[in-house]
Design a protein around this motif. Structure first.
Motif, PDB file in Angstrom:
ATOM      1  N   ILE A  12     -23.050 -31.313  18.010  1.00 35.38           N
ATOM      2  CA  ILE A  12     -23.904 -31.263  16.811  1.00 35.38           C
ATOM      3  C   ILE A  12     -24.204 -29.802  16.440  1.00 35.38           C
ATOM      4  O   ILE A  12     -25.133 -29.525  15.700  1.00 35.38           O
ATOM      5  N   ALA A  84     -20.417 -34.575  13.091  1.00 35.85           N
ATOM      6  CA  ALA A  84     -21.306 -34.109  14.156  1.00 35.85           C
ATOM      7  C   ALA A  84     -21.875 -35.290  14.912  1.00 35.85           C
ATOM      8  O   ALA A  84     -22.261 -36.288  14.312  1.00 35.85           O
ATOM      9  N   THR A  86     -22.551 -38.547  17.207  1.00 35.23           N
ATOM     10  CA  THR A  86     -22.001 -39.845  17.544  1.00 35.23           C
ATOM     11  C   THR A  86     -21.626 -40.631  16.291  1.00 35.23           C
ATOM     12  O   THR A  86     -22.501 -40.886  15.454  1.00 35.23           O
ATOM     13  N   ILE A  89     -23.774 -43.476  13.960  1.00 33.69           N
ATOM     14  CA  ILE A  89     -25.207 -43.174  13.885  1.00 33.69           C
ATOM     15  C   ILE A  89     -25.409 -42.325  12.632  1.00 33.69           C
ATOM     16  O   ILE A  89     -25.137 -41.122  12.629  1.00 33.69           O
ATOM     17  N   SER A  90     -25.832 -42.980  11.553  1.00 31.82           N
ATOM     18  CA  SER A  90     -25.942 -42.355  10.225  1.00 31.82           C
ATOM     19  C   SER A  90     -24.621 -41.671   9.845  1.00 31.82           C
ATOM     20  O   SER A  90     -24.609 -40.651   9.167  1.00 31.82           O
ATOM     21  N   ASP A  91     -23.546 -42.195  10.319  1.00 32.01           N
ATOM     22  CA  ASP A  91     -22.190 -41.685  10.075  1.00 32.01           C
ATOM     23  C   ASP A  91     -21.233 -42.872  10.020  1.00 32.01           C
ATOM     24  O   ASP A  91     -21.543 -43.936  10.563  1.00 32.01           O
ATOM     25  N   ALA A 115     -28.061 -36.196  17.655  1.00 27.38           N
ATOM     26  CA  ALA A 115     -29.234 -35.384  17.279  1.00 27.38           C
ATOM     27  C   ALA A 115     -30.544 -36.103  17.588  1.00 27.38           C
ATOM     28  O   ALA A 115     -31.477 -35.502  18.113  1.00 27.38           O
ATOM     29  N   TYR A 160     -33.787 -38.915  10.040  1.00 25.31           N
ATOM     30  CA  TYR A 160     -32.887 -37.809   9.725  1.00 25.31           C
ATOM     31  C   TYR A 160     -33.185 -37.386   8.294  1.00 25.31           C
ATOM     32  O   TYR A 160     -33.635 -38.200   7.479  1.00 25.31           O
ATOM     33  N   GLU A 161     -32.922 -36.133   7.985  1.00 27.01           N
ATOM     34  CA  GLU A 161     -33.053 -35.702   6.594  1.00 27.01           C
ATOM     35  C   GLU A 161     -32.128 -34.526   6.320  1.00 27.01           C
ATOM     36  O   GLU A 161     -31.873 -33.703   7.209  1.00 27.01           O
ATOM     37  N   LEU A 188     -30.698 -28.057  16.362  1.00 28.62           N
ATOM     38  CA  LEU A 188     -30.465 -28.352  17.780  1.00 28.62           C
ATOM     39  C   LEU A 188     -29.119 -27.802  18.259  1.00 28.62           C
ATOM     40  O   LEU A 188     -28.117 -27.926  17.546  1.00 28.62           O
ATOM     41  N   GLU A 213     -30.675 -27.885   9.781  1.00 21.26           N
ATOM     42  CA  GLU A 213     -30.637 -29.331   9.984  1.00 21.26           C
ATOM     43  C   GLU A 213     -31.854 -29.745  10.811  1.00 21.26           C
ATOM     44  O   GLU A 213     -32.236 -29.042  11.746  1.00 21.26           O
ATOM     45  N   MET A 214     -32.419 -30.871  10.438  1.00 26.65           N
ATOM     46  CA  MET A 214     -33.661 -31.274  11.123  1.00 26.65           C
ATOM     47  C   MET A 214     -33.743 -32.766  11.394  1.00 26.65           C
ATOM     48  O   MET A 214     -33.287 -33.575  10.591  1.00 26.65           O
ATOM     49  N   VAL A 215     -34.383 -33.056  12.514  1.00 27.13           N
ATOM     50  CA  VAL A 215     -34.747 -34.434  12.838  1.00 27.13           C
ATOM     51  C   VAL A 215     -36.276 -34.481  12.803  1.00 27.13           C
ATOM     52  O   VAL A 215     -36.932 -33.561  13.280  1.00 27.13           O
TER      53      VAL A 215
HETATM   54  N1  SAM Z   1     -24.003 -38.827  13.858  1.00 22.73           N
HETATM   55  C1  SAM Z   1     -24.951 -37.759  13.959  1.00 22.73           C
HETATM   56  C2  SAM Z   1     -25.703 -37.867  15.284  1.00 22.73           C
HETATM   57  O1  SAM Z   1     -25.172 -38.450  16.214  1.00 22.73           O
HETATM   58  O2  SAM Z   1     -26.808 -37.325  15.405  1.00 22.73           O
HETATM   59  C3  SAM Z   1     -25.863 -37.681  12.766  1.00 22.73           C
HETATM   60  C4  SAM Z   1     -25.158 -37.439  11.472  1.00 22.73           C
HETATM   61  S1  SAM Z   1     -26.198 -37.477  10.078  1.00 22.73           S
HETATM   62  C5  SAM Z   1     -25.034 -37.526   8.768  1.00 22.73           C
HETATM   63  C6  SAM Z   1     -26.709 -35.808   9.906  1.00 22.73           C
HETATM   64  C7  SAM Z   1     -28.208 -35.631  10.201  1.00 22.73           C
HETATM   65  O3  SAM Z   1     -28.414 -35.573  11.606  1.00 22.73           O
HETATM   66  C8  SAM Z   1     -28.773 -34.331   9.652  1.00 22.73           C
HETATM   67  O4  SAM Z   1     -29.186 -34.449   8.309  1.00 22.73           O
HETATM   68  C9  SAM Z   1     -29.947 -34.096  10.579  1.00 22.73           C
HETATM   69  O5  SAM Z   1     -31.061 -34.894  10.208  1.00 22.73           O
HETATM   70  C10 SAM Z   1     -29.390 -34.599  11.919  1.00 22.73           C
HETATM   71  N2  SAM Z   1     -28.718 -33.519  12.650  1.00 22.73           N
HETATM   72  C11 SAM Z   1     -27.401 -33.368  12.869  1.00 22.73           C
HETATM   73  N3  SAM Z   1     -27.176 -32.253  13.606  1.00 22.73           N
HETATM   74  C12 SAM Z   1     -28.380 -31.697  13.854  1.00 22.73           C
HETATM   75  C13 SAM Z   1     -28.811 -30.550  14.553  1.00 22.73           C
HETATM   76  N4  SAM Z   1     -27.937 -29.716  15.143  1.00 22.73           N
HETATM   77  N5  SAM Z   1     -30.137 -30.279  14.609  1.00 22.73           N
HETATM   78  C14 SAM Z   1     -31.026 -31.100  14.018  1.00 22.73           C
HETATM   79  N6  SAM Z   1     -30.673 -32.198  13.332  1.00 22.73           N
HETATM   80  C15 SAM Z   1     -29.375 -32.505  13.255  1.00 22.73           C
END
Ligand code: SAM
Length: 275
Positions: A12, A84, A86, A89-91, A115, A160-161, A188, A213-215
């Protein structure tokens, strides 16, 4: 013989967050299906992996799943990766997994970064029970319903955002959740990794000057065994209940007014002399 479908987690941020097994699988499969082939190519180049790539993203998922299933039926092994973390998971991922199950194709998870899990484990918020929501709906009505659901949940909530929407989302959260405690896990595994811990108002201030990027992790609503029991207490006892939980005067007044469905100012008048 049918091929195998590997669902492979990738980093990620930090390219070293990938398992030996994931690397070996990526080296051994016939095809890698990737959300963004250019993005995945950077990872493959880093590990000297050269494989045929097929693009598989939200907008071509329906069409490409048929192509991938055909290949799996012919005996080809496929690894599915997202940009990025898994897949699924939102992917993209869920659609092909469901289809593969119908065709009796073996699906093998290759664990790794995600994440939400990494944000949660360092958040300091209750990890025993949590609800992963992912991205909030964009539609105003369904978004409001979801926010109200979040408000009532006594379990930790994970959102997620996208970076450019974080401020709007925090403003929306504030309207419903007021001063609920939240944690923002930013960037992260990257250079600017940081955890913000505070209430929503403070989070809004924090996010004004930062990017990335933020959680968002939201503390669950307090578990009140029986709301009626709380309302049977005297006002002083009700106040002391929240005081013992560590709340400030302003927050306590808001909570009592919400519990008793009484105007905030009325409650405030009762406690004007209290610190
Ligand atoms: N499949 C991914 C996972 O396993 O976490 C998530 C993909 S989703 C499209 C993308 C979102 O995950 C971002 O908008 C953010 O909220 C979160 N995210 C992904 N990478 C991140 C990171 N390095 N730090 C913080 N949040 C992250």
């Amino acid at each position: 013989m049918l091929g195998k479908l590997y669902i492979v987690a990738t980093p990620i941020g930090n390219l070293e967050d990938i398992t030996y097994r994931a690397i070996n699988i990526l080296k051994s499969v016939d095809i890698i299906a990737a959300e963004d082939t250019r993005h995945t190519l950077k990872l493959l180049n880093y590990y000297n992996i050269s494989k045929p790539l097929i693009s598989y993203h939200r907008h071509n998922e329906e069409v490409k799943k048929d192509l991938l299933i055909e290949k799996l039926k012919k005996g080809e092994n496929i690894a599915l990766v997202s940009d990025a973390g898994t897949p699924g998971i939102s992917d993209p991922g869920e659609v092909i997994v469901k289809e593969a199950i119908k065709e009796n194709i073996q699906i093998i998870p290759i664990p790794g970064a995600c994440a939400m899990i990494n944000a949660l484990i360092c958040s300091g918020v209750d990890t025993k029970e949590f609800v992963f929501i992912g991205f909030l709906p964009q539609n105003k009505k369904t978004r409001k319903i979801k926010l109200e659901e979040i408000d009532k949940s006594t379990k930790t909530i994970i959102l997620y955002e996208a970076p450019h929407k974080i401020n709007d989302t925090l403003e929306d959260l504030k309207v419903i959740l007021h001063d609920r405690k939240i944690v923002i896990a930013r960037e992260l595994t990257k250079i600017h990794e940081e955890f913000f811990r505070g209430n929503i108002e403070q989070a809004i201030e924090y996010c004004k000057n930062i990017k990335g990027e933020m959680v968002i992790i939201i503390e669950g609503a307090e578990k009140v065994e029986n709301q009626n029991e709380l309302n049977k207490l005297s006002l002083d006892e009700h106040y002391e209940y929240y005081e013992k939980l560590g709340y400030e005067k302003k927050e306590i007044i808001k909570k009592i007014s919400k519990d008793r469905k009484v105007n905030k100012n009325e409650i405030y008048m009762q406690f004007t002399n209290r610190k």
